[in-house]
Design an enzyme around this catalytic site. Structure first.
Site, short mmCIF file in Angstrom:
data_model
loop_
_atom_site.label_atom_id
_atom_site.label_comp_id
_atom_site.label_asym_id
_atom_site.label_seq_id
_atom_site.Cartn_x
_atom_site.Cartn_y
_atom_site.Cartn_z
N LYS A 293 2.67 -4.76 8.78
CA LYS A 293 3.23 -4.45 7.45
C LYS A 293 4.37 -3.45 7.59
O LYS A 293 4.26 -2.50 8.36
CB LYS A 293 2.10 -3.85 6.59
CG LYS A 293 2.55 -3.26 5.27
CD LYS A 293 1.74 -2.03 4.89
CE LYS A 293 2.11 -0.82 5.72
NZ LYS A 293 1.66 0.48 5.16
N ASP B 233 -4.01 -0.56 0.95
CA ASP B 233 -3.04 -1.52 1.50
C ASP B 233 -3.63 -2.90 1.74
O ASP B 233 -2.92 -3.81 2.16
CB ASP B 233 -2.52 -1.00 2.86
CG ASP B 233 -1.34 -0.04 2.70
OD1 ASP B 233 -0.74 -0.02 1.61
OD2 ASP B 233 -1.04 0.66 3.68
O1 C5P Z 1 -7.03 3.42 0.82
P1 C5P Z 1 -6.82 3.92 2.21
O2 C5P Z 1 -8.12 4.18 2.94
O3 C5P Z 1 -5.87 3.11 3.00
O4 C5P Z 1 -6.11 5.33 2.04
C1 C5P Z 1 -6.23 6.37 2.98
C2 C5P Z 1 -5.91 7.69 2.32
O5 C5P Z 1 -4.52 7.78 2.04
C3 C5P Z 1 -6.59 7.96 1.00
O6 C5P Z 1 -7.85 8.56 1.19
C4 C5P Z 1 -5.62 8.93 0.32
O7 C5P Z 1 -5.80 10.24 0.82
C5 C5P Z 1 -4.28 8.44 0.80
N1 C5P Z 1 -3.63 7.52 -0.14
C6 C5P Z 1 -3.10 8.03 -1.33
N2 C5P Z 1 -2.51 7.19 -2.21
C7 C5P Z 1 -2.39 5.86 -1.93
C8 C5P Z 1 -2.91 5.33 -0.74
C9 C5P Z 1 -3.53 6.19 0.14
O8 C5P Z 1 -3.17 9.23 -1.59
N3 C5P Z 1 -1.79 5.07 -2.81
#
Ligand code: C5P
Length: 284
Positions: free
Chosen positions: A11, A137
């Site tokens: 990605k 994502d």
């Molecule tokens: O959802 P994912 O596990 O990929 O996200 C990892 C971390 O990245 C989340 O716990 C958050 O701290 C941060 N994040 C965020 N806003 C997003 C995506 C991710 O703050 N849109």
């Protein structure tokens, strides 16, 4: 035995604006997300239990239990009350904690693969909701095509087709934790970009991208200063139209005028920086 195969494409966030923050700590984003032709591969065959085997250059960086594929498979099996298992083989080619979706793309590919293997028929929106529950994502990786991404990652809309754009991806070999990068971000929120539906040429696309940025880049540089070296190294190669970091880093992309420019850039960078991960590719 029938073996099914899915690609977990790398990605790339061509731009990423952080436009706000929700009460739960997640950030509102505006991003143009595209995918490269390179990536991990997942293969699956029917089996009694759920098993994930991992091979490939980055196999050592994927936890054997509790990885994103196992989480995706368990969530899917629980939702559809699937009693069969699967043996999934992951060939891990993408560096992890690298801003190019690795774990999310693997989770999304596992969903696509197991829907086929188990013969499931998800209703509209069902798989997308399951994907969103696995990570911000994962929905965009489920579709794995050029998309504008909004909300915290769950709002997707069509973006210009950019198939064939020549790119080079470079990672300096330093992992970056996404929550840590979001935490280190300073400054105001950005506004969302307008969302053009097409570009007449690669040049037009690049002109648009130059008006945008990756709001996580300064925070990533503060944690891994090599990101700036990577960007400078991509920039000085012949035919480089622009370079920028993807996601929360540390992988950066360069867009090149021709595939030959990209090939030569990758060859030179790999020779000059043997400790970096360098890949020539094109957008899919
Ligand atoms: O959802 P994912 O596990 O990929 O996200 C990892 C971390 O990245 C989340 O716990 C958050 O701290 C941060 N994040 C965020 N806003 C997003 C995506 C991710 O703050 N849109």
């Amino acid at each position: 035995m029938i073996t099914l195969r899915e690609m977990a494409a790398a990605k790339i966030n061509l731009y990423l604006h952080v436009t706000g923050r929700r009460a739960n700590g997640y950030h509102e984003l505006d991003s143009w997300v595209v995918f490269a032709e390179i990536g991990d591969t997942l293969e699956a065959a029917k089996s009694d239990a759920l098993r994930v085997e991992i091979q490939g250059v980055y196999a050592h960086s994927v936890p054997k239990d509790d990885n994103s594929i196992i989480k995706a498979a368990r969530a899917l099996a629980a939702h559809y009350k699937v009693v069969q298992g699967a043996t999934i083989t992951l060939t891990k080619r993408l560096p992890v904690a690298a801003g190019i979706g690795g774990g999310s793309a693997d989770a999304a590919a596992a969903l696509r693969l197991l829907v086929r293997l188990w013969g499931l028929a998800p209703r509209a929106g069902e798989l997308e909701a399951l994907a969103a529950s696995l990570g911000a994502d994962v929905p965009v990786c489920l579709r794995s095509e050029s998309l504008y991404m909004n909300g915290v990652g769950e709002v997707l809309s069509d973006a210009p087709v950019c198939t064939g754009w020549p790119v080079v991806l470079v990672n300096p070999g330093k992992a970056l934790s996404t929550p840590q990068v979001f935490g280190a971000r300073e400054g105001d929120f950005s506004s969302a970009m307008r969302h053009p539906s097409e570009f007449a040429s690669l040049g037009g696309g690049v002109q648009f991208l130059r008006q945008a940025k990756n709001d996580l880049q300064p925070a990533a540089v503060s944690l891994v200063p090599e990101v700036e070296m990577v960007l400078a190294a991509l920039d000085v190669q012949g035919g480089c139209l622009m370079s920028r970091m993807s996601g929360s880093g540390a992988t950066c992309y360069g867009i090149y005028t021709t595939q030959e420019d990209a090939r030569q850039a990758a060859t030179r960078l790999a020779a000059a920086y043997p400790e970096w991960w360098v890949q020539e590719s094109k957008l899919k």
